[in-house]
Scaffold this active site. Structure first.
Site, PDB file in Angstrom:
ATOM      1  N   ASN A   1       0.709  -1.140  -0.013  1.00  0.00           N
ATOM      2  CA  ASN A   1       0.073   0.004  -0.141  1.00  0.00           C
ATOM      3  C   ASN A   1       0.913   1.347   0.181  1.00  0.00           C
ATOM      4  O   ASN A   1       0.363   2.304  -0.512  1.00  0.00           O
ATOM      5  CB  ASN A   1      -0.921   0.015   1.413  1.00  0.00           C
ATOM      6  CG  ASN A   1      -1.871   1.272   1.273  1.00  0.00           C
ATOM      7  OD1 ASN A   1      -2.779   1.503   0.465  1.00  0.00           O
ATOM      8  ND2 ASN A   1      -1.740   2.211   2.221  1.00  0.00           N
ATOM      9  N   HIS A   2       2.106   1.196   0.671  1.00  0.00           N
ATOM     10  CA  HIS A   2       2.708   2.368   0.678  1.00  0.00           C
ATOM     11  C   HIS A   2       4.372   2.330   0.836  1.00  0.00           C
ATOM     12  O   HIS A   2       4.756   1.144   1.021  1.00  0.00           O
ATOM     13  CB  HIS A   2       2.285   3.111   2.125  1.00  0.00           C
ATOM     14  CG  HIS A   2       2.220   2.151   3.221  1.00  0.00           C
ATOM     15  ND1 HIS A   2       1.036   1.800   3.641  1.00  0.00           N
ATOM     16  CD2 HIS A   2       3.313   1.962   4.096  1.00  0.00           C
ATOM     17  CE1 HIS A   2       1.421   0.884   4.554  1.00  0.00           C
ATOM     18  NE2 HIS A   2       2.597   1.024   5.112  1.00  0.00           N
TER      19      HIS A   2
ATOM     20  N   GLN B   1       4.046   7.379   6.007  1.00  0.00           N
ATOM     21  CA  GLN B   1       3.705   6.361   5.152  1.00  0.00           C
ATOM     22  C   GLN B   1       2.998   6.832   3.799  1.00  0.00           C
ATOM     23  O   GLN B   1       1.805   7.045   3.915  1.00  0.00           O
ATOM     24  CB  GLN B   1       2.963   5.219   5.766  1.00  0.00           C
ATOM     25  CG  GLN B   1       3.944   4.525   6.837  1.00  0.00           C
ATOM     26  CD  GLN B   1       3.251   3.601   7.704  1.00  0.00           C
ATOM     27  OE1 GLN B   1       2.017   3.906   8.094  1.00  0.00           O
ATOM     28  NE2 GLN B   1       3.665   2.541   8.005  1.00  0.00           N
TER      29      GLN B   1
ATOM     30  N   ASP C   1       0.878   6.654   0.441  1.00  0.00           N
ATOM     31  CA  ASP C   1       0.336   5.453  -0.361  1.00  0.00           C
ATOM     32  C   ASP C   1       0.749   5.665  -1.780  1.00  0.00           C
ATOM     33  O   ASP C   1       0.855   6.485  -2.293  1.00  0.00           O
ATOM     34  CB  ASP C   1      -1.164   5.755  -0.473  1.00  0.00           C
ATOM     35  CG  ASP C   1      -1.799   5.277   0.862  1.00  0.00           C
ATOM     36  OD1 ASP C   1      -1.075   5.273   2.042  1.00  0.00           O
ATOM     37  OD2 ASP C   1      -3.157   4.845   0.973  1.00  0.00           O
TER      38      ASP C   1
ATOM     39  N   ARG D   1       3.268 -12.044   2.911  1.00  0.00           N
ATOM     40  CA  ARG D   1       2.237 -11.411   3.539  1.00  0.00           C
ATOM     41  C   ARG D   1       1.744  -9.997   2.947  1.00  0.00           C
ATOM     42  O   ARG D   1       2.633  -9.350   3.073  1.00  0.00           O
ATOM     43  CB  ARG D   1       2.366 -11.316   5.164  1.00  0.00           C
ATOM     44  CG  ARG D   1       1.455 -10.535   5.869  1.00  0.00           C
ATOM     45  CD  ARG D   1       1.806 -10.216   7.257  1.00  0.00           C
ATOM     46  NE  ARG D   1       1.155  -9.642   8.192  1.00  0.00           N
ATOM     47  CZ  ARG D   1       0.835  -8.197   8.074  1.00  0.00           C
ATOM     48  NH1 ARG D   1       1.509  -7.512   7.328  1.00  0.00           N
ATOM     49  NH2 ARG D   1       0.096  -7.720   9.049  1.00  0.00           N
TER      50      ARG D   1
ATOM     51  N   ASP E   1       0.452  -6.728   2.857  1.00  0.00           N
ATOM     52  CA  ASP E   1      -0.007  -5.981   4.040  1.00  0.00           C
ATOM     53  C   ASP E   1      -0.901  -4.842   3.615  1.00  0.00           C
ATOM     54  O   ASP E   1      -0.878  -4.286   2.397  1.00  0.00           O
ATOM     55  CB  ASP E   1       1.552  -5.171   4.566  1.00  0.00           C
ATOM     56  CG  ASP E   1       1.120  -4.263   5.548  1.00  0.00           C
ATOM     57  OD1 ASP E   1       0.686  -4.549   6.845  1.00  0.00           O
ATOM     58  OD2 ASP E   1       1.226  -3.099   5.346  1.00  0.00           O
TER      59      ASP E   1
ATOM     60  N   LEU F   1      -5.543  -0.650  -1.406  1.00  0.00           N
ATOM     61  CA  LEU F   1      -4.687  -0.361  -2.400  1.00  0.00           C
ATOM     62  C   LEU F   1      -5.177   0.601  -3.707  1.00  0.00           C
ATOM     63  O   LEU F   1      -4.839   1.461  -3.932  1.00  0.00           O
ATOM     64  CB  LEU F   1      -4.522  -1.562  -3.449  1.00  0.00           C
ATOM     65  CG  LEU F   1      -3.628  -2.516  -2.582  1.00  0.00           C
ATOM     66  CD1 LEU F   1      -3.398  -3.855  -3.588  1.00  0.00           C
ATOM     67  CD2 LEU F   1      -2.107  -2.114  -2.003  1.00  0.00           C
TER      68      LEU F   1
ATOM     69  N   GLU G   1      -3.517  -9.953   4.424  1.00  0.00           N
ATOM     70  CA  GLU G   1      -3.641  -9.159   6.039  1.00  0.00           C
ATOM     71  C   GLU G   1      -4.979  -8.167   5.669  1.00  0.00           C
ATOM     72  O   GLU G   1      -5.004  -7.319   5.209  1.00  0.00           O
ATOM     73  CB  GLU G   1      -2.562  -8.459   6.189  1.00  0.00           C
ATOM     74  CG  GLU G   1      -2.683  -8.069   7.585  1.00  0.00           C
ATOM     75  CD  GLU G   1      -2.694  -6.549   7.739  1.00  0.00           C
ATOM     76  OE1 GLU G   1      -3.180  -5.941   8.913  1.00  0.00           O
ATOM     77  OE2 GLU G   1      -2.540  -5.667   6.961  1.00  0.00           O
TER      78      GLU G   1
END
Length: 215
Positions: free
Chosen positions: A18-19, A84, A86, A114, A116, A121, A158
């Site tokens: 995601n980031h 963080q 995106d 994994r 995350d 997204l 996750e």
């Protein structure tokens, strides 16, 4: 990984889709040059008013999903902590670069990834930007890419959602092979607190209705 396999073990790593950190070279380049090739790797705004319905996970840490980009006057999108930023998964280059990262680790022998924060997204106006149908299409693309190169690599979603929405990340057996069962974990704690296992067994039965070869 050779030592692990010699002991009958496989290696799983956290694969953050995601980031990236704002200290990542991609983001440093993107924030410094509005016309640069990395700019569209992230989500930007001149006003910080778009995507109002999007979930701001850490609302006690930041006021919203848009973080001011220093003195440049624009904003970058952040679902989680301000540090963080995106990634823009609607950019084909982001998909390509992230698959190169996965291939690198798979090439070293990692066999379980994994994924995350995978529900976040894709962001879309007029939604909460979580578990959108477009996000599931990204996951299916990742699975197809992985299967075409690595027949023995598996993906773990996750996902902290309801049981139904969590199970959706199996797709029709064409998304992730494994999904974290947070609802089950929560029922386990509740069963311990109340000394009542009935709800736990009910959740276990409901959790069994998933595609074959998934867990």
């Amino acid at each position: 990984t050779k030592d692990a396999r010699a002991r009958g073990m496989n290696i799983m790593i956290d694969f953050v889709l995601n980031h990236t950190s704002i200290e990542h070279p991609w983001f440093k380049e993107a924030r410094a040059d509005k016309l640069g090739p990395r700019r569209d790797f992230y989500l930007w705004s001149q006003t910080g008013k778009e995507l109002k319905g999007s979930i701001n996970i850490f609302s006690k840490v930041k006021h919203g999903v848009w973080i001011r980009n220093g003195e440049r006057g624009d904003f970058y999108y952040s679902t989680f902590y301000p540090e963080q930023a995106d990634l823009n998964w609607e950019n084909e280059e982001v998909f390509s670069e992230m698959m190169k990262v996965l291939d690198f680790w798979a090439g070293l022998g990692v066999r379980l990834f994994r994924l995350d924060s995978v529900p976040h997204l894709i962001k879309k106006e007029g939604t909460n930007s979580k578990s959108l149908s477009e996000t599931h299409e990204v996951v299916r693309r990742i699975r197809r890419d992985v299967d075409s190169k690595w027949g023995d690599v598996a993906l773990v979603a996750e996902v902290h959602e309801s049981l139904e929405k969590s199970a959706a990340y199996f797709g029709a057996g064409d998304e992730c092979q494994l999904v974290y069962n947070f609802p089950m974990a929560e029922e386990l704690f509740l069963a311990l607190i109340r000394d009542d296992e009935k709800r736990l067994w009910k959740m276990a039965e409901q959790s069994s209705k998933i595609p074959a070869h998934c867990r």
